[in-house]
Design a protein around this motif. Structure first.
Motif, short mmCIF file in Angstrom:
data_model
loop_
_atom_site.label_atom_id
_atom_site.label_comp_id
_atom_site.label_asym_id
_atom_site.label_seq_id
_atom_site.Cartn_x
_atom_site.Cartn_y
_atom_site.Cartn_z
N ARG A 4 0.81 -1.22 0.00
CA ARG A 4 0.00 0.00 0.00
C ARG A 4 0.84 1.27 0.00
O ARG A 4 0.51 2.24 -0.67
CB ARG A 4 -0.93 -0.02 1.21
N PHE A 5 1.93 1.28 0.78
CA PHE A 5 2.70 2.51 0.97
C PHE A 5 4.16 2.42 0.57
O PHE A 5 4.90 3.38 0.71
CB PHE A 5 2.61 2.96 2.43
N ASP A 46 -9.59 -0.34 5.01
CA ASP A 46 -8.26 0.28 4.87
C ASP A 46 -7.93 1.13 6.10
O ASP A 46 -6.79 1.12 6.58
CB ASP A 46 -8.19 1.14 3.61
N CYS A 50 -4.80 0.34 8.75
CA CYS A 50 -3.78 1.33 9.08
C CYS A 50 -3.72 1.56 10.59
O CYS A 50 -2.64 1.63 11.18
CB CYS A 50 -4.04 2.65 8.34
#
Length: 66
Positions: A4-5, A46, A50
């Protein structure tokens, strides 16, 4: 978090994601929920992922009482 990051350990991406979604970090390192969210069940998948990552990997607090 890597997918994702682009990093599997850095807290910047997940924290920025939550901030951009409307959550605010408070002085106790907890996240004040965005309008309309009163508990974990109100978060998107999501957002929850996180938050969970930040709590487990970085010892951030969880979701503050709305």
């Amino acid at each position: 978090m890597r997918v994702r990051f682009g990093d599997s350990i850095n807290d910047y991406g997940p924290a920025k994601f939550l901030e951009d979604a409307g959550y605010k970090m408070n002085r106790g390192w907890e996240w004040t929920p965005k309008p309309g969210v009163t508990d974990l069940k109100g978060m998107t998948r999501d957002e929850f992922d996180c938050l969970l990552f930040l709590c487990h990997e970085w010892d951030y607090g969880g979701l503050a009482a709305a």
